[in-house]
Motif scaffolding. Structure first.
Motif, PDB file in Angstrom:
ATOM      1  N   MET A 287     -49.622  29.915 -33.898  1.00 42.87           N
ATOM      2  CA  MET A 287     -50.135  31.199 -33.411  1.00 42.87           C
ATOM      3  C   MET A 287     -51.435  31.571 -34.117  1.00 42.87           C
ATOM      4  N   PHE A 288     -51.528  31.256 -35.385  1.00 46.54           N
ATOM      5  CA  PHE A 288     -52.737  31.537 -36.156  1.00 46.54           C
ATOM      6  C   PHE A 288     -53.931  30.752 -35.594  1.00 46.54           C
ATOM      7  N   ILE A 289     -53.687  29.517 -35.183  1.00 48.13           N
ATOM      8  CA  ILE A 289     -54.772  28.693 -34.626  1.00 48.13           C
ATOM      9  C   ILE A 289     -55.163  29.179 -33.241  1.00 48.13           C
TER      10      ILE A 289
ATOM     11  N   ILE B 291     -49.588  17.623 -29.270  1.00 47.75           N
ATOM     12  CA  ILE B 291     -48.733  16.488 -29.635  1.00 47.75           C
ATOM     13  C   ILE B 291     -48.142  16.683 -31.031  1.00 47.75           C
ATOM     14  N   GLY B 292     -48.995  17.113 -31.988  1.00 52.39           N
ATOM     15  CA  GLY B 292     -48.507  17.328 -33.343  1.00 52.39           C
ATOM     16  C   GLY B 292     -47.448  18.400 -33.411  1.00 52.39           C
ATOM     17  N   GLY B 293     -47.684  19.528 -32.717  1.00 51.35           N
ATOM     18  CA  GLY B 293     -46.688  20.599 -32.711  1.00 51.35           C
ATOM     19  C   GLY B 293     -45.390  20.171 -32.061  1.00 51.35           C
ATOM     20  N   THR B 294     -45.485  19.392 -30.982  1.00 48.35           N
ATOM     21  CA  THR B 294     -44.291  18.904 -30.290  1.00 48.35           C
ATOM     22  C   THR B 294     -43.444  18.032 -31.208  1.00 48.35           C
ATOM     23  N   LEU B 295     -44.086  17.107 -31.909  1.00 48.68           N
ATOM     24  CA  LEU B 295     -43.355  16.195 -32.790  1.00 48.68           C
ATOM     25  C   LEU B 295     -42.693  16.940 -33.944  1.00 48.68           C
ATOM     26  N   VAL B 296     -43.416  17.874 -34.545  1.00 44.41           N
ATOM     27  CA  VAL B 296     -42.858  18.615 -35.684  1.00 44.41           C
ATOM     28  C   VAL B 296     -41.669  19.456 -35.242  1.00 44.41           C
TER      29      VAL B 296
ATOM     30  N   MET C  24     -42.172  29.002 -39.410  1.00 45.82           N
ATOM     31  CA  MET C  24     -43.442  28.886 -40.135  1.00 45.82           C
ATOM     32  C   MET C  24     -44.435  28.035 -39.353  1.00 45.82           C
ATOM     33  N   ILE C  25     -43.937  26.986 -38.696  1.00 49.34           N
ATOM     34  CA  ILE C  25     -44.800  26.167 -37.829  1.00 49.34           C
ATOM     35  C   ILE C  25     -45.286  27.001 -36.646  1.00 49.34           C
ATOM     36  N   PHE C  26     -44.386  27.818 -36.068  1.00 47.69           N
ATOM     37  CA  PHE C  26     -44.787  28.717 -34.985  1.00 47.69           C
ATOM     38  C   PHE C  26     -45.921  29.634 -35.444  1.00 47.69           C
TER      39      PHE C  26
ATOM     40  N   SER D 234     -44.488  24.181 -28.407  1.00 49.17           N
ATOM     41  CA  SER D 234     -45.746  23.760 -29.010  1.00 49.17           C
ATOM     42  C   SER D 234     -46.935  24.429 -28.342  1.00 49.17           C
ATOM     43  N   ILE D 235     -46.856  24.618 -27.023  1.00 49.15           N
ATOM     44  CA  ILE D 235     -47.989  25.207 -26.309  1.00 49.15           C
ATOM     45  C   ILE D 235     -47.863  26.714 -26.153  1.00 49.15           C
ATOM     46  N   THR D 236     -46.652  27.237 -25.988  1.00 45.20           N
ATOM     47  CA  THR D 236     -46.515  28.677 -25.759  1.00 45.20           C
ATOM     48  C   THR D 236     -46.739  29.479 -27.036  1.00 45.20           C
ATOM     49  N   THR D 237     -46.433  28.904 -28.203  1.00 43.14           N
ATOM     50  CA  THR D 237     -46.663  29.640 -29.441  1.00 43.14           C
ATOM     51  C   THR D 237     -48.153  29.785 -29.737  1.00 43.14           C
TER      52      THR D 237
END
Length: 350
Positions: free
Chosen positions: A322-324, A263-268, A316-318, A294-297
Motif C-alpha cells: 500500500m505504501f508503494i 509477482i513478488g507480492g504474489t509469491l510472498v 506488514m507486507i500489505f 498482491s494487486i488490490t493492496t
C-alpha cells in the motif's frame, strides 16, 4: 451569458482569487477543495440518504475527502447511510477523483470543439503530473476514452455475468452491482458499499481475474495506456513494417516495476498464507487469492477475506504494498512504483 461562456470565463479567470494571481498548483488545489465541499453538500441531501440516517459532520467531511481522493476509507457503513442514488453519486465522484477534474473538464471542451488555451494546458499538466505541454490534449482524449469505454464494457459484461451466474435474481440488482464493481476497480476507489466488498466471489476465479485486470489498467499510468494504444495502431497499420515503434522510458519502468511488484507480492503472500488462511484451498485457489491481494493492496483496496484473519507478517507486507501504490499519472496513490524502481536501480548501480 450562456452556461458555456460562463464556464469558459470561470476557467480562464480561475487563477485570480481575492485579487491575487494564483499559480497552477494553487488553482488545482482550489478546484479540488471546491469539489470536495460540493461533495459534502450533496452527501447531506435527503435524496441520496437512507431514511433516518445520521452521520456526524466530521465523519461526512472525511467521507467527502476520501471519495474525491479515491482513498477508499470510510468511518461508517456506507450501505446504512447512502441509498442507491447515493451510491451512483459516489460512482460519479470516483471519476472526478480518479481521472482528475482537469481531464474531465478538458474532455468536454474537446467534444464541444472549444479551444484549449495555453493556461488550461498548464493546469492539465500540473493536475496530471506531466513534465511537458506537448501531447497533453492527446493524452486526455486517449486516456479518457479508454478508461470510460472500459468501465462501460466491463460494467455490462459484469452485469450479465452476475445475473446469468445466479448471483442476482433481478436484472436491476445485477446492473447496479456490476457497474459499481467495474467503476470501483478501474478507478481504484475500493469503497465497500455492501458490507462484504467482493467476498461473495472469493471462489469465482474468472471474476477475480477480470477485476484484477481492471485494477491493473487503472493503476498502470495514463501515459502507458497512450503508448500501448499507439503501439497497437502502428502494429495493425501498413507503417508498422517500415517504422520501429519505441515505448517511452516511463512506460518501460512503470510496466517492469508493476510486474516485479505483482509477482513478488504474489509469491510472498502465497508462502506466508498457504498453510494458514489458504490451507483449505487447492494450489489454484491459493495462487489466485495471492495474486488478488498482491494487486488490490497496492491499488484498489478490495478484499475477499476479513483482514483480521491474516498473519501479522502478511499484514506488514500489505502495508508495504500500500505504501508503494500505483504508477504516476494514474488513478491510484502511494509513493509510486517508479520511485521504488529508480531507488532499486540506484542501489544496484552503487
Amino acid at each position: 451569458m450562456s452556461m458555456k461562456s460562463l464556464a469558459q470565463e470561470s476557467w480562464n479567470k480561475g487563477r485570480f482569487f481575492f485579487g491575487h494571481k494564483l499559480s497552477s498548483v494553487q488553482v488545482i488545489i482550489t478546484y479540488y477543495i471546491l469539489i470536495t465541499l460540493m461533495a459534502l453538500i450533496l452527501f447531506y441531501l435527503p435524496i441520496f440518504r437512507q431514511p433516518d440516517s445520521h452521520v456526524p459532520f466530521i465523519d461526512m467531511f472525511f467521507m467527502a475527502v476520501s471519495t474525491i481522493s479515491v482513498t477508499g476509507l470510510s468511518t461508517f457503513p456506507i450501505s446504512e447511510v447512502f441509498n442507491e442514488r447515493g451510491v451512483i453519486l459516489l460512482e460519479i465522484l470516483f471519476q472526478v477523483g480518479g481521472l482528475g477534474i482537469m481531464m474531465i473538464s478538458t474532455f468536454f471542451f474537446i467534444i464541444s470543439k472549444r479551444k484549449v488555451t495555453l493556461k488550461q494546458r498548464q493546469l492539465i499538466m500540473t493536475d496530471m503530473n506531466q513534465p511537458r505541454l506537448s501531447g497533453i490534449v492527446r493524452l486526455i482524449r486517449t486516456t479518457f476514452t479508454i478508461l470510460l469505454g472500459l468501465q462501460v464494457f466491463s460494467g455490462v459484461a459484469f452485469s450479465f455475468y452476475l445475473k446469468l451466474s445466479g448471483y442476482f435474481h433481478q436484472w436491476v440488482d445485477a446492473f447496479y452491482y456490476g457497474f459499481y464493481i467495474s467503476i470501483s476497480a478501474v478507478t481504484n476507489s475500493g469503497f465497500d458499499v455492501t458490507g462484504y466488498s467482493v467476498s461473495p466471489y472469493a471462489n469465482d476465479f474468472l471474476f477475480l481475474l477480470a477485476i484484477m485486470v481492471l485494477i491493473f489498467i487503472g493503476g498502470i499510468g495514463f501515459p502507458v495506456l497512450v503508448d500501448v494504444k499507439e503501439w497497437l495502431s502502428f502494429k495493425f497499420s501498413k507503417r508498422f513494417n517500415s517504422f520501429r515503434f519505441r515505448f517511452s522510458l516511463f512506460t518501460k519502468i512503470a510496466l517492469l516495476s508493476s510486474v516485479i511488484l505483482f509477482i513478488g507480492g504474489t509469491l510472498v503472500i502465497f508462502f506466508l498464507e498457504k498453510n494458514h488462511l489458504f490451507n483449505h484451498m487447492d494450489i489454484l485457489g491459493q495462487g489466485i487469492n495471492s495474486m488478488f491481494y498482491s494487486i488490490t493492496t497496492r491499488n484498489a483496496g478490495l478484499q475477499i477475506h476479513d483482514l483480521n484473519d491474516f498473519q501479522t507478517t502478511t499484514l506488514m507486507i500489505f502495508a508495504l504494498l500500500m505504501f508503494i501504490g500505483c504508477s504516476p499519472s494514474s488513478v491510484g496513490g502511494g509513493i509510486r512504483t517508479t520511485t521504488i524502481m529508480i531507488i532499486g536501480l540506484y542501489l544496484f548501480a552503487f
